[in-house]
Design a protein around this motif. Structure first.
Motif, short mmCIF file in Angstrom:
data_model
loop_
_atom_site.label_atom_id
_atom_site.label_comp_id
_atom_site.label_asym_id
_atom_site.label_seq_id
_atom_site.Cartn_x
_atom_site.Cartn_y
_atom_site.Cartn_z
N ALA A 1 44.63 33.29 57.35
CA ALA A 1 43.92 32.68 56.22
C ALA A 1 42.84 33.58 55.65
N SER A 2 42.26 34.41 56.50
CA SER A 2 41.14 35.22 56.02
C SER A 2 41.48 36.71 55.94
N SER A 3 42.75 37.04 56.02
CA SER A 3 43.14 38.45 55.99
C SER A 3 42.70 39.13 54.70
N THR A 4 42.01 40.21 54.86
CA THR A 4 41.55 40.99 53.70
C THR A 4 42.74 41.42 52.84
N HIS A 5 43.75 41.91 53.51
CA HIS A 5 44.94 42.37 52.79
C HIS A 5 45.52 41.24 51.94
N ARG A 6 45.74 40.10 52.59
CA ARG A 6 46.43 39.02 51.89
C ARG A 6 45.60 38.53 50.70
N VAL A 7 44.34 38.21 51.00
CA VAL A 7 43.52 37.58 49.97
C VAL A 7 43.27 38.54 48.80
N LEU A 8 42.93 39.78 49.12
CA LEU A 8 42.60 40.71 48.04
C LEU A 8 43.83 41.13 47.25
N LYS A 9 44.95 41.28 47.96
CA LYS A 9 46.17 41.64 47.22
C LYS A 9 46.55 40.52 46.26
N GLU A 10 46.41 39.30 46.72
CA GLU A 10 46.75 38.17 45.85
C GLU A 10 45.90 38.17 44.58
N HIS A 11 44.72 38.75 44.67
CA HIS A 11 43.83 38.76 43.51
C HIS A 11 43.87 40.11 42.78
N GLY A 12 44.82 40.92 43.13
CA GLY A 12 45.05 42.16 42.37
C GLY A 12 44.06 43.27 42.64
N ILE A 13 43.35 43.21 43.73
CA ILE A 13 42.44 44.31 44.07
C ILE A 13 43.29 45.53 44.45
N PRO A 14 42.92 46.73 43.96
CA PRO A 14 43.77 47.89 44.21
C PRO A 14 43.93 48.20 45.70
N ASP A 15 45.12 48.69 46.01
CA ASP A 15 45.42 49.04 47.40
C ASP A 15 44.42 50.03 47.96
N GLU A 16 43.97 50.95 47.09
CA GLU A 16 43.05 52.00 47.57
C GLU A 16 41.79 51.38 48.17
N PHE A 17 41.30 50.35 47.51
CA PHE A 17 40.08 49.71 48.02
C PHE A 17 40.36 48.97 49.32
N ILE A 18 41.51 48.33 49.36
CA ILE A 18 41.86 47.59 50.59
C ILE A 18 42.01 48.57 51.75
N ARG A 19 42.57 49.74 51.44
CA ARG A 19 42.73 50.75 52.50
C ARG A 19 41.36 51.24 53.01
N VAL A 20 40.41 51.32 52.08
CA VAL A 20 39.07 51.75 52.50
C VAL A 20 38.46 50.70 53.42
N LEU A 21 38.65 49.44 53.07
CA LEU A 21 38.14 48.38 53.94
C LEU A 21 38.82 48.45 55.29
N GLU A 22 40.10 48.73 55.24
CA GLU A 22 40.87 48.87 56.47
C GLU A 22 40.29 50.00 57.33
N ARG A 23 39.97 51.11 56.67
CA ARG A 23 39.38 52.25 57.37
C ARG A 23 38.07 51.85 58.06
N ASP A 24 37.32 50.97 57.40
CA ASP A 24 36.04 50.54 57.95
C ASP A 24 36.18 49.37 58.91
N GLY A 25 37.41 48.99 59.18
CA GLY A 25 37.63 47.90 60.13
C GLY A 25 37.43 46.52 59.54
N VAL A 26 37.45 46.43 58.21
CA VAL A 26 37.29 45.11 57.58
C VAL A 26 38.69 44.53 57.34
N PHE A 27 39.19 43.83 58.30
CA PHE A 27 40.53 43.25 58.17
C PHE A 27 40.46 41.77 57.82
N GLU A 28 39.30 41.19 58.04
CA GLU A 28 39.15 39.76 57.75
C GLU A 28 37.94 39.55 56.85
N LEU A 29 38.09 38.64 55.91
CA LEU A 29 36.94 38.28 55.08
C LEU A 29 36.19 37.17 55.78
N TRP A 30 34.88 37.22 55.69
CA TRP A 30 34.09 36.16 56.30
C TRP A 30 34.03 34.98 55.33
#
Lengths: 1140, 258
Positions: free
Chosen positions: A263-292
């Motif tokens: 439910a809180s997956s950064t990938h899922r939520v942000l992709k659904e809202h059209g946030i670019p993959d590049e930004f999601i990958r940066v969050l991934e790099r920083d260990g942000v896999f879940e939105l609070w």
């Protein structure tokens, strides 16, 4: 603890707890029991582990009750889950490990349960910590049997999943099948029962499901996460059928955890809202896999709305994720219209710096340029370049409200093209000196740039409804969260065990000494306070005072000797330093900070030797080897106040962040600059000297909240502590302080408009020259924005927060009318041109008129060809500018307010401009009388700070005035506001500072290097050079120089850049198992994919990228099939991992 | 069971502060001599033993667990090559008997044993009883020992202490919830409330061959399980001809195997 537990046990059992209120009340009470034990600072007092029993059972009951209602997750349910997580973590930490390595036996079982429950609440940070503690314990276990090895691997996979170390979890899970096969052989050797095989199968299944969940979260493939959830579900069902209760329990719990992860997956939520993959990958790099949760709330409120995003008012405690919300607002805003720009407004230079680093680190991956304009209200010839930089398409600029105000006054129209402006710490609207500027800015933006979208961030405001009304109810949404990512415990120091000594004769009567023990009265977050729960922790410090006999009554004699607030604070800090973590003690003055630091005798662990050494050397180079801070830093303690150079302040902050210094005594000015969380915050007293009002004042509740908010380091500790030591230990004073600050109510956190005072002044007089300078400036800001007619002013005032808070419509109408009259009268008396110039400077019309008078006769001095070709411009220009500046009321502040001839400042200012050391500036200031003979280095630093802030503003205003008088202003004059601002000799060094380099000597060194490799000395070239300088920092500053570290931390974040996995295109010949682990091999020149049984299932379409990623060795690589593979069609994806 | 046996009135044992009752036969003859009883116990043991898991695995491959069947091969853990009972047999039989006693001789509203070879750590049977109208949980452990009554009782007490301290709370709750979900708990009885209840009861059921009146056993019962005496009890099943009893029981089962 024992008595509280007994009390707890005597309360109704859950059998009788039918109402939610009772349940919540019980939850709080149980929590209290924990707090008291956790906060006990008596080393001799061992916790009674026998008492754990009641807590465990209670936790289990709560856990089960809350999980039953998980679908209706609200504050109470979350509170129950959180309490249960806390209890489990607590009891898990209490007992000895006794070689218990099973995750089904204490203490690991308790920690695991804690991590699971925290995963289901807003305290995910706690889950990360606890999961990692389980791993740390399991790392020490080297089992001999193959069966135990499998169980260890499964436990590690689960612990890493809960600790959000997805890569480790997945890596471990890839070994499970092999370990299970080995364990099967071992079972076969002793003719195991069916149940033993079943248990082994269930364990392996849980581990594989955990690894699948981990890889799903890691690569952001929700089908894989759902597959993992299904696996957990299947395993739990099978365990139930097989009568295996422990795996049944774990399977069910992990299924719930996986659901929340999905439910809180950064990938899922942000992709659904059209946030670019590049930004999601940066969050991934920083260990942000879940939105609070607050971030999800913001998204649900329209943060990423693609068409017409609303204004957002976001109130979150520190560390709860405001920065990511801001980043998302910027990314989505610039993505919506790439031809626009964004701005981020932070209230202090230090924050501007920190925010810039954070934004730059993440946003540049998606092509967003992050510019920093680190300055106040001063203007220079650079204004055009700054505005060009600011309005660059697809860029974001971080700056201060004063700078934004200056830009808005000079080039309002460019803001038509701004997509989003973020105001951080928006509760500064309440500030008596800057509040009106911020409110005016926001109101101008919403009324004159209706397309712009505003995001207002704060940690401490309560009147969201009024802000909603202000920004427009239909177009604004509010996101509020009260919970921090780490729990926070607050307490007030109290005196007890009072012992009165024998009376003794003294001057004018009898005195007797009263000794007392001091303890803490602790509460846990506001929700708990509602229920009036308090934990008393006695005997942490001691103190004394004297009583005098008046007639027949003994009364406290405040003039006699007594222990001070600082004494108590120091002792409390010493006790806190026993446990791990960092402590920040706020005292009232720089002298107190230094003396407390000297008196501190606490034990600081001898670690971080290299860091402390770096810090000491750096301080020695800045302040001299004899400075006491050098030795203190070497011991792991420090002080921090405004009388230290900025470079040293930043270095101490860095040391605190890295844990090099464990205890810092600071003045409250640090709140403006510190974004670093600490474990403990101690406030020694709540009154301070308000230099603006020249009176003693109590700190405001919002400021207290801001200071207190630093307590609790997410992902590092489960809890932060805030301790207030009242000004007096008298009971009434303690109770008052506790009520005011610890039990702070919403009314106290209500942000109030500062426009009412302006209104009163306008009502008093039509003559602008009779108004205070700051109100003149606010009024002129409206003129600059074209708001000078009665109708436009009425429109403006009706849209202010003031109008919302003061609902008298007639008043705003009257004020508009009077304002229009005042402005018209000002134009008539001073002339429209001068009013226009004044409106751009940020100064009052009174001051600008004075500047015109002083500078008009001297214009030739400032023109090119300059009259000072052969002379140092500092000698020619600065005296003139200084003389004019020191006549302005706005400028004569701090050290510049001292009576005396302006010439006394000339020599120290020249040294400042020539980059001299503070020691030299001190000598010259004493020599000329600018500083008294008793002044020390700290006074010189403060003097320079005043020169920097106030004279840069007035020099900028002088420049604006001169530009209106003559053309061809000399370039040095044009740069002078920046040079005086930063105390550097060259324009390049000033640009460095403007772009975020906090330390003047570093800026000077960088400027020397920069000069050698740039095409021209333009601002944009310097900006480009800095952004590309990461690779050459080591050539400029050696690694053992803290400047290296400081510059890196100011400009770049030092995060791992290694991608955790590689996504490749695969062609599958058969339908593959989603999330299944696959092997890679070379077969006839092709890179083929084999399933776990060795069957050929597909091939990689572009093998070279895989070879590069694996450094040519396929042995250490595995693949994971992502969904939709099969039938030989290309286009399926596969994730490649390097397995250590 | 209730056709053949009864429990004596509970007596209070001061040292350890618990209640104790003994199983006796109505007829006064030994259990071994009750053919009908022995036959029914044998069938119960077989039924329980054959209820163990087999079938598909989630992860393990190429492993098959044999299906229950009445063969000497399948019962190999209970018998030696020459048909004599093993230690596992004693365990299985005593657990079956204990469950039977709880179901038939005690005023329980529900009782459930563990699967054979179970890994549940500190209980063999969970029974639910009404205490002045409130359902409560009783955790029961069974021991079968010819000569080591004291040692076995101490081992059981250590296990109970861990249960009481919540060390096995998740497993116990999961078991109770599993019973609740599958309707094996009476209506209105909540697994969670049983679990949390501060008055959970404990019982040790011991099959033995010693004169227990001469022994000081369970002396620390009230230290391990504090609170009201109702929480602590022991059932004693005296087996006079110890070896003969087990041989006869084993023989009754072995005779049914092919």
């Amino acid at each position: 603890m024992r008595s509280l537990l007994n009390d707890l046990r005597q309360t109704p059992t859950p059998l009788a707890l039918t109402s939610r209120d009772k349940l919540v009340r019980q939850i709080k009470r149980a929590h209290v029991a924990l707090l008291q034990s956790a906060l006990s600072v008596h080393p001799a007092e061992e916790p009674n582990t026998a008492e754990e029993q009641g807590l465990r059972e209670y936790a289990l009951w709560l856990e089960d009750a809350a999980l039953d209602r998980l679908s209706e997750l609200d504050r109470e349910i979350e509170s129950a889950l959180n309490l249960s997580a806390t209890i489990n973590e607590f009891v898990g930490s209490l007992g000895p490990f006794n070689n218990a390595n099973s995750i089904f036996h204490p203490p690991l079982a308790d920690l695991l349960r804690s991590a699971i429950l925290a995963s289901l609440t807003s305290y995910k940070a706690q889950s990360c910590l606890t999961g990692r503690r389980v791993r740390a314990r399991l790392d020490q276990w080297q089992p001999a049997s193959r069966l135990d090895r499998l169980h260890r691997a499964v436990s590690l996979t689960v612990a890493d999943l809960l600790g959000r170390d997805y890569q480790a979890s997945f890596t471990m899970s890839t070994q499970l099948r092999a370990l299970a096969s080995a364990a099967v052989l071992e079972l076969g050797e002793h003719d195991a029962t069916g149940l033993e095989y079943v248990e082994l199968d269930l364990a392996a299944a849980i581990g594989i499901a955990a690894g699948t969940a981990a890889v799903g979260m890691l690569v952001g493939d929700m089908a894989v996460v759902l597959k993992a959830r299904e696996l957990f579900s299947q395993t739990a069902d099978k365990a139930r059928r097989d009568g295996d209760n422990q795996w049944h329990w774990l399977g069910e719990r992990l299924r719930a955890v996986t659901s929340t992860m999905h439910a809180s997956s950064t990938h899922r939520v942000l992709k659904e809202h059209g946030i670019p993959d590049e930004f999601i990958r940066v969050l991934e790099r920083d260990g942000v896999f879940e939105l609070w949760k607050p971030q999800l709330d913001a998204i649900h409120a329209g943060l990423l709305d693609p068409t017409d995003p609303p204004h957002l008012v976001v109130t979150l405690p520190p560390g709860a994720g405001k920065t990511l919300i801001a980043e998302l607002a910027i990314v989505s805003g610039l993505q919506r219209d790439p031809s626009t720009f964004a701005m981020y407004i932070a209230p202090s230079r230090a924050l501007v710096n920190q925010v810039s680093v954070d934004l730059r680190d993440r946003l540049r991956a998606c092509g967003i340029q992050v510019h920093t304009i680190l300055a106040g209200a001063e203007q220079s010839t650079l204004l055009g370049a700054e505005l060009e930089l600011l309005s660059q398409h697809g860029a974001v600029t971080v700056t201060t409200p004063e700078k934004l105000d200056a830009y808005y006054r000079n080039a309002q129209s460019i803001f038509d093209n701004s997509s989003v402006i973020i105001f951080d710490e928006v509760h500064k609207i309440e500030d008596s000196t800057r509040g009106a500027t911020i409110e005016s800015l926001i109101t101008r933006l919403i009324s004159l740039q209706p397309k712009i979208r505003l995001v207002l961030l704060s940690g401490v405001l309560s009147n969201h409804d009024e802000l909603l009304e202000w920004l427009g109810r239909e177009r604004t949404r509010v996101v509020v969260a009260q919970r921090r990512p780490t729990r926070q415990v607050r307490g007030v120091a109290v005196a007890h065990a009072i012992e009165r000594g024998a009376p003794r004769p003294a001057k004018n009567g009898l005195l007797r000494r009263v000794r007392f023990s001091g303890g803490l009265s602790m509460v846990h977050e506001n929700q708990d306070i509602d229920y009036g729960v308090v934990v008393q922790i006695p005997s942490i410090f001691s103190g004394f005072y004297n009583e005098r006999l008046y007639g027949r009554v003994w009364r406290r004699d405040a003039s006699a000797a007594h222990s001070t607030t600082n004494d108590h604070a120091v002792t409390i800090a010493e006790r806190l330093a026993i446990s791990p973590g960092t402590t920040l003690v706020f005292v009232q003055t720089p002298d107190f900070a230094e003396s407390c630091c000297r008196r501190f005798r606490g034990h600081i662990p001898t670690m971080h030797a290299r860091g402390r050494d770096l810090l000491s050397k750096f301080v020695a180079s800045e302040l001299g080897r004899q400075h006491e801070l050098v030795g203190l830093c070497g011991r792991g303690i420090a002080f921090h106040h405004a009388k230290l150079p900025t470079s040293v302040q930043r270095a101490v902050e860095l040391g605190l962040e890295r844990g090099w210094v464990q205890v810092v005594f600071a003045t409250p000015t640090l709140r403006e600059g510190l974004n670093t969380p600490v474990t403990n915050v101690v406030l020694a007293g709540y009154s301070y000297w308000d230099s603006g009002k020249e009176e003693r004042a109590h700190i405001r509740e919002t400021d207290f909240e801001n200071l207190a908010g630093r307590a609790g380091r997410p992902l590092r500790e489960p809890e932060g502590r805030v301790i207030l030591v009242p000004d007096s230990m008298a009971q009434a004073s303690v109770v008052t302080a506790a009520k005011k600050y610890l039990l702070v109510g919403e009314e106290a956190l209500r942000v109030r408009s500062q426009f009412s005072e302006l209104g009163e002044w306008i009502n008093r007089s039509d003559d602008i020259f009779r108004m205070p300078e700051d109100h003149q400036s606010t009024l002129l800001g409206l003129v600059a924005a074209g708001l000078d007619g009665e109708d436009s002013l009425r429109g403006f005032f009706q849209q202010t927060l003031w109008a919302v808070q003061d609902s008298d419509g007639d008043k705003t109408r009257d004020i508009s009318t009077r304002c229009a009259k005042v402005i018209a009268a000002a134009r008539e008396s001073a002339g429209p041109d001068r009013v226009a110039v004044a409106s751009r400077t940020g100064l009052s019309l009174t001051s600008v008129r004075l500047l015109f008078e002083r500078l008009s006769p001297e214009t030739n001095v400032f023109q090119t060809p300059s009259s000072f070709d052969e002379r140092d411009p500092v000698d020619v220009v600065v005296p003139l500018l200084l003389n004019a500046s020191l006549e302005l009321k706005e400028i004569r502040k701090g050290s510049l307010a001292k009576d005396g001839p302006p010439g006394m400042h000339l020599l120290p200012i020249k040294h400042w401009l020539r980059g001299s050391q503070y020691q030299v500036i001190l000598g010259s200031a004493i020599e000329t009388g600018a500083l008294p003979r008793s002044a020390d280095l700290g006074d010189a630093v403060r003097y320079c700070s005043d020169v920097s802030v106030w004279l840069s503003w007035s020099f900028g205003a002088c420049l604006t005035v001169l530009e209106s008088l003559v053309s061809d202003i000399d370039s040095w004059v044009g740069s002078s506001p920046l040079l005086v601002r930063y105390g550097v000799t060259t324009r390049l060094a000033a640009y460095m500072c403007l772009l975020g380099v906090a330390d003047r000597s570093t800026a000077q060194t960088l400027a020397d290097f920069c000069r050698l490799s740039i095409r021209d000395e333009s601002f944009s070239e310097v900006q480009r050079w800095i952004s590309e300088s990461e690779t050459i920092i080591d050539d400029i500053f050696p690694e053992n120089d803290l400047r290296n570290e400081l510059f890196r931390s100011q400009m770049f974040k030092q995060r791992s850049r290694v991608p955790p996995y590689l996504l490749v295109e695969a062609r599958y010949f058969t339908v593959t198992e989603t999330g299944g682990v696959q092997q890679l091999a070379i077969d006839q020149g092709a890179l083929v994919i084999r399933d776990r049984k060795g069957r050929l299932v597909g091939e990689v379409v572009q093998p070279q990228s895989v070879f590069d990623f694996c450094h040519g060795s396929l042995d250490a690589a595995v693949g994971v099939a992502l969904p939709n593979g099969g039938n030989g069609a290309a286009g399926s994806q596969m994730a490649i991992f390097r397995i250590a | 069971m209730d056709k053949h046996c009864r429990l004596t009135d509970e007596r209070i044992v001061d040292l350890g502060d618990y209640t104790e009752a003994m199983v006796y036969t109505i007829s006064g003859v030994e259990l071994l001599d009750h053919a009908e009883f022995m036959e029914e116990l044998a069938l119960r043991i077989m039924s329980r033993y054959e209820s163990q898991n087999y079938g598909d695995f989630l992860v393990l491959e190429d492993v098959t667990v044999e299906a229950p069947e009445r063969t000497k091969q399948f019962y190999r853990r209970l018998f030696t090559q020459n048909g004599m009972p093993t230690a596992d047999f004693t365990t299985e039989a005593s657990e079956t008997l204990c469950l039977w006693i709880e179901q038939a001789l005690c005023p329980t509203i529900c009782a459930e044993g563990n699967p054979p070879h179970s890994a549940d750590p500190a209980w063999d049977v969970l029974s639910i009883f009404l205490d002045r109208g409130t359902p409560r949980l009783r955790v029961v452990q069974v021991k079968a020992t010819q000569h080591s009554l004291q040692d076995n009782c101490n081992i059981a007490l250590t296990g109970f202490k861990r249960v009481e301290d919540g060390h096995y709370a998740p497993q116990l709750l999961a078991k109770l919830r599993s019973m609740q979900r599958s309707g094996r708990l009476p209506d209105g009885v909540s697994a969670r409330d049983l679990m949390y209840d501060g008055r959970k009861a404990y019982r040790i059921t011991v099959m033995h061959n010693q004169d227990h009146q001469q022994l000081r056993m369970l002396t620390t019962y009230n230290q391990k399980i504090p609170g009201h005496r109702d929480r602590r009890s022991a059932h004693l099943v005296y087996v006079n001809r110890w070896s003969d009893f087990w041989k006869a029981l084993a023989g009754a089962i072995y005779a049914k195997l092919t």
